[in-house]
Write a protein that holds these residues in place. Structure first.
Motif, PDB file in Angstrom:
ATOM      1  N   ILE A  42     -23.158  41.574 -47.699  1.00 37.39           N
ATOM      2  CA  ILE A  42     -22.659  42.533 -46.724  1.00 37.39           C
ATOM      3  C   ILE A  42     -22.749  43.906 -47.364  1.00 37.39           C
ATOM      4  CG2 ILE A  42     -20.729  43.242 -45.269  1.00 37.39           C
ATOM      5  CD1 ILE A  42     -21.858  40.415 -44.601  1.00 37.39           C
ATOM      6  N   TYR A  43     -23.386  44.833 -46.661  1.00 36.14           N
ATOM      7  CA  TYR A  43     -23.532  46.180 -47.204  1.00 36.14           C
ATOM      8  C   TYR A  43     -22.921  47.200 -46.246  1.00 36.14           C
ATOM      9  CZ  TYR A  43     -27.553  46.835 -44.078  1.00 36.14           C
ATOM     10  OH  TYR A  43     -28.359  46.954 -42.983  1.00 36.14           O
ATOM     11  N   ARG A  44     -22.663  48.383 -46.747  1.00 34.69           N
ATOM     12  CA  ARG A  44     -21.933  49.414 -46.016  1.00 34.69           C
ATOM     13  C   ARG A  44     -22.706  49.936 -44.808  1.00 34.69           C
ATOM     14  NH1 ARG A  44     -20.730  54.068 -49.280  1.00 34.69           N
ATOM     15  NH2 ARG A  44     -18.621  54.220 -48.445  1.00 34.69           N
ATOM     16  N   GLY A  45     -24.001  50.087 -44.935  1.00 36.28           N
ATOM     17  CA  GLY A  45     -24.814  50.599 -43.839  1.00 36.28           C
ATOM     18  C   GLY A  45     -25.885  51.538 -44.335  1.00 36.28           C
ATOM     19  N   GLN A  46     -26.679  51.990 -43.397  1.00 36.76           N
ATOM     20  CA  GLN A  46     -27.834  52.827 -43.737  1.00 36.76           C
ATOM     21  C   GLN A  46     -27.443  54.152 -44.366  1.00 36.76           C
ATOM     22  OE1 GLN A  46     -29.123  55.774 -41.928  1.00 36.76           O
ATOM     23  NE2 GLN A  46     -27.270  55.915 -40.690  1.00 36.76           N
ATOM     24  N   HIS A  47     -26.210  54.573 -44.195  1.00 34.32           N
ATOM     25  CA  HIS A  47     -25.761  55.847 -44.761  1.00 34.32           C
ATOM     26  C   HIS A  47     -25.549  55.783 -46.273  1.00 34.32           C
ATOM     27  CE1 HIS A  47     -21.928  53.685 -44.212  1.00 34.32           C
ATOM     28  NE2 HIS A  47     -21.475  54.429 -45.199  1.00 34.32           N
ATOM     29  N   CYS A  48     -25.568  54.580 -46.847  1.00 30.32           N
ATOM     30  CA  CYS A  48     -25.217  54.409 -48.257  1.00 30.32           C
ATOM     31  C   CYS A  48     -26.464  54.244 -49.136  1.00 30.32           C
ATOM     32  CB  CYS A  48     -24.300  53.195 -48.413  1.00 30.32           C
ATOM     33  SG  CYS A  48     -23.860  52.840 -50.126  1.00 30.32           S
ATOM     34  N   PRO A  49     -26.808  55.254 -49.952  1.00 32.98           N
ATOM     35  CA  PRO A  49     -27.993  55.123 -50.810  1.00 32.98           C
ATOM     36  C   PRO A  49     -27.849  54.020 -51.864  1.00 32.98           C
ATOM     37  CG  PRO A  49     -26.792  57.144 -51.309  1.00 32.98           C
ATOM     38  CD  PRO A  49     -26.146  56.539 -50.096  1.00 32.98           C
ATOM     39  N   LEU A  50     -26.625  53.739 -52.307  1.00 30.06           N
ATOM     40  CA  LEU A  50     -26.436  52.657 -53.275  1.00 30.06           C
ATOM     41  C   LEU A  50     -26.712  51.296 -52.639  1.00 30.06           C
ATOM     42  CD1 LEU A  50     -23.257  53.943 -55.137  1.00 30.06           C
ATOM     43  CD2 LEU A  50     -25.625  53.998 -55.931  1.00 30.06           C
ATOM     44  N   ALA A  75     -26.216  41.811 -43.991  1.00 29.65           N
ATOM     45  CA  ALA A  75     -25.711  42.282 -42.704  1.00 29.65           C
ATOM     46  C   ALA A  75     -24.791  43.473 -42.908  1.00 29.65           C
ATOM     47  CB  ALA A  75     -24.963  41.172 -41.980  1.00 29.65           C
ATOM     48  N   SER A  76     -24.663  44.272 -41.856  1.00 26.34           N
ATOM     49  CA  SER A  76     -23.744  45.413 -41.859  1.00 26.34           C
ATOM     50  C   SER A  76     -23.227  45.627 -40.443  1.00 26.34           C
ATOM     51  CB  SER A  76     -24.446  46.682 -42.353  1.00 26.34           C
ATOM     52  OG  SER A  76     -25.265  47.220 -41.329  1.00 26.34           O
ATOM     53  N   ALA A  77     -22.347  46.591 -40.316  1.00 25.61           N
ATOM     54  CA  ALA A  77     -21.806  46.957 -39.003  1.00 25.61           C
ATOM     55  C   ALA A  77     -22.692  47.985 -38.298  1.00 25.61           C
ATOM     56  CB  ALA A  77     -20.391  47.500 -39.156  1.00 25.61           C
ATOM     57  N   ASP A  78     -23.789  48.360 -38.894  1.00 27.59           N
ATOM     58  CA  ASP A  78     -24.689  49.330 -38.270  1.00 27.59           C
ATOM     59  C   ASP A  78     -25.152  48.853 -36.901  1.00 27.59           C
ATOM     60  OD1 ASP A  78     -24.597  51.163 -40.316  1.00 27.59           O
ATOM     61  OD2 ASP A  78     -26.623  50.768 -41.062  1.00 27.59           O
ATOM     62  N   LEU A 110     -13.259  41.274 -46.034  1.00 29.12           N
ATOM     63  CA  LEU A 110     -13.844  42.472 -46.622  1.00 29.12           C
ATOM     64  C   LEU A 110     -12.918  43.667 -46.511  1.00 29.12           C
ATOM     65  CD1 LEU A 110     -17.344  41.974 -45.018  1.00 29.12           C
ATOM     66  CD2 LEU A 110     -16.760  41.589 -47.418  1.00 29.12           C
ATOM     67  N   TYR A 111     -13.105  44.600 -47.404  1.00 37.94           N
ATOM     68  CA  TYR A 111     -12.442  45.891 -47.284  1.00 37.94           C
ATOM     69  C   TYR A 111     -13.204  46.678 -46.222  1.00 37.94           C
ATOM     70  CZ  TYR A 111     -10.042  44.693 -51.584  1.00 37.94           C
ATOM     71  OH  TYR A 111      -9.276  44.069 -52.524  1.00 37.94           O
ATOM     72  N   ILE A 112     -12.486  47.392 -45.382  1.00 39.04           N
ATOM     73  CA  ILE A 112     -13.099  48.150 -44.293  1.00 39.04           C
ATOM     74  C   ILE A 112     -12.717  49.605 -44.462  1.00 39.04           C
ATOM     75  CG2 ILE A 112     -13.253  48.428 -41.788  1.00 39.04           C
ATOM     76  CD1 ILE A 112     -12.379  45.440 -41.589  1.00 39.04           C
ATOM     77  N   SER A 113     -13.705  50.487 -44.300  1.00 40.10           N
ATOM     78  CA  SER A 113     -13.475  51.920 -44.467  1.00 40.10           C
ATOM     79  C   SER A 113     -13.739  52.673 -43.169  1.00 40.10           C
ATOM     80  CB  SER A 113     -14.384  52.498 -45.560  1.00 40.10           C
ATOM     81  OG  SER A 113     -13.982  52.023 -46.824  1.00 40.10           O
ATOM     82  N   THR A 121     -21.362  58.189 -40.883  1.00 42.34           N
ATOM     83  CA  THR A 121     -21.707  57.195 -39.865  1.00 42.34           C
ATOM     84  C   THR A 121     -20.730  57.347 -38.714  1.00 42.34           C
ATOM     85  OG1 THR A 121     -22.289  54.874 -39.464  1.00 42.34           O
ATOM     86  CG2 THR A 121     -20.317  55.286 -40.803  1.00 42.34           C
ATOM     87  N   ASP A 122     -20.972  56.628 -37.644  1.00 41.71           N
ATOM     88  CA  ASP A 122     -20.160  56.774 -36.437  1.00 41.71           C
ATOM     89  C   ASP A 122     -19.237  55.588 -36.165  1.00 41.71           C
ATOM     90  OD1 ASP A 122     -22.059  54.896 -35.795  1.00 41.71           O
ATOM     91  OD2 ASP A 122     -22.717  55.881 -33.948  1.00 41.71           O
ATOM     92  N   HIS A 123     -19.009  54.751 -37.181  1.00 42.22           N
ATOM     93  CA  HIS A 123     -18.170  53.566 -36.976  1.00 42.22           C
ATOM     94  C   HIS A 123     -17.507  53.154 -38.286  1.00 42.22           C
ATOM     95  CE1 HIS A 123     -21.263  51.206 -39.047  1.00 42.22           C
ATOM     96  NE2 HIS A 123     -22.142  51.888 -38.335  1.00 42.22           N
ATOM     97  N   ASP A 124     -16.413  52.404 -38.168  1.00 39.38           N
ATOM     98  CA  ASP A 124     -15.817  51.797 -39.359  1.00 39.38           C
ATOM     99  C   ASP A 124     -16.840  50.833 -39.952  1.00 39.38           C
ATOM    100  OD1 ASP A 124     -13.582  53.206 -38.593  1.00 39.38           O
ATOM    101  OD2 ASP A 124     -12.413  51.448 -38.025  1.00 39.38           O
ATOM    102  N   PHE A 125     -16.810  50.653 -41.262  1.00 41.72           N
ATOM    103  CA  PHE A 125     -17.813  49.815 -41.910  1.00 41.72           C
ATOM    104  C   PHE A 125     -17.186  49.007 -43.037  1.00 41.72           C
ATOM    105  CE2 PHE A 125     -17.858  54.048 -43.751  1.00 41.72           C
ATOM    106  CZ  PHE A 125     -17.791  53.816 -45.112  1.00 41.72           C
ATOM    107  N   ALA A 126     -17.834  47.903 -43.347  1.00 38.29           N
ATOM    108  CA  ALA A 126     -17.387  47.036 -44.442  1.00 38.29           C
ATOM    109  C   ALA A 126     -17.855  47.609 -45.763  1.00 38.29           C
ATOM    110  CB  ALA A 126     -17.947  45.630 -44.272  1.00 38.29           C
ATOM    111  N   GLU A 127     -17.005  47.497 -46.753  1.00 38.08           N
ATOM    112  CA  GLU A 127     -17.420  47.762 -48.125  1.00 38.08           C
ATOM    113  C   GLU A 127     -18.168  46.514 -48.618  1.00 38.08           C
ATOM    114  OE1 GLU A 127     -17.377  50.568 -49.656  1.00 38.08           O
ATOM    115  OE2 GLU A 127     -16.066  51.702 -48.312  1.00 38.08           O
ATOM    116  N   PRO A 128     -18.865  46.595 -49.751  1.00 37.97           N
ATOM    117  CA  PRO A 128     -19.738  45.493 -50.171  1.00 37.97           C
ATOM    118  C   PRO A 128     -19.041  44.147 -50.364  1.00 37.97           C
ATOM    119  CG  PRO A 128     -20.210  47.466 -51.434  1.00 37.97           C
ATOM    120  CD  PRO A 128     -18.963  47.740 -50.648  1.00 37.97           C
TER     121      PRO A 128
END
Length: 179
Positions: A42-50, A75-78, A110-113, A121-128
């Motif tokens: 599970i990854y944070r989304g496309q906004h995260c370069p890491l 998978a991500s919340a993207d 998961l931790y959610i930010s 980004t435009d939504h809450d997302f999961a941390e790794p």
């Protein structure tokens, strides 16, 4: 502050389904193509370069993981459009799902930010999160983090999975005495 329920080693992986860009629906934690195990990333989304760097680096280990009977899914919340944009920077060949809901992220423990701005980004997302699930649906490896820079080092992870997958080592699921 909300209460978060974390998954336990040896417990059954929850049934979580996500869609992919090719229109298929995949069930996280269920190995495909004859594999014995599945790694769920599970990854944070496309906004995260890491995250982009981690997903691309994981691709370099795909052949070694396949040799021990393990397939990979991420998978991500993207949204679908965010994943399409992200795919332009990814060199991955394993399936990537989009649209994880907050409920699904909570099911996975998961931790959610909350995004810092609309530019992030435009939504809450999961941390790794990273899970390895065996053919019985039991979680054999769990790694969750509350930030993008605390992830398992891939060479150590893959070497460890190679070792525990060897039946001669008779390695049990560790950490099952969760309280």
């Amino acid at each position: 502050m909300s209460v978060s329920v974390k998954l336990s080693a040896g417990s059954n992986f929850p049934s979580v389904r996500v869609n992919t860009l090719d229109g298929t629906t995949i069930t996280l934690g269920r190995a495909y193509h004859g594999a014995l195990w599945q790694m769920v990333v599970i990854y944070r989304g496309q906004h995260c370069p890491l995250c982009t760097k981690f997903l691309n680096r994981l691709e370099e280990y795909k052949t070694r993981l396949q040799k021990i009977g393990l397939d990979i899914v991420a998978a991500s919340a993207d949204s679908i459009s965010q994943l399409k944009e992200h795919k332009e920077r990814l060199t991955t060949s394993y399936p990537i799902g989009y649209g994880l809901s907050q409920k699904q992220m909570q099911q996975l423990g998961l931790y959610i930010s909350i995004p810092r701005s609309e530019q992030e980004t435009d939504h809450d997302f999961a941390e790794p999160g990273l899970f390895v699930v065996n053919r019985l649906g039991e979680i054999i490896v769990i790694d969750i983090s509350n930030n993008p820079f605390s992830r398992p080092e891939l060479e150590s992870l893959v070497s460890g999975l190679e070792w525990i997958s060897d039946p001669d080592n008779d390695y049990p699921i560790r950490g099952t005495l969760a309280y």
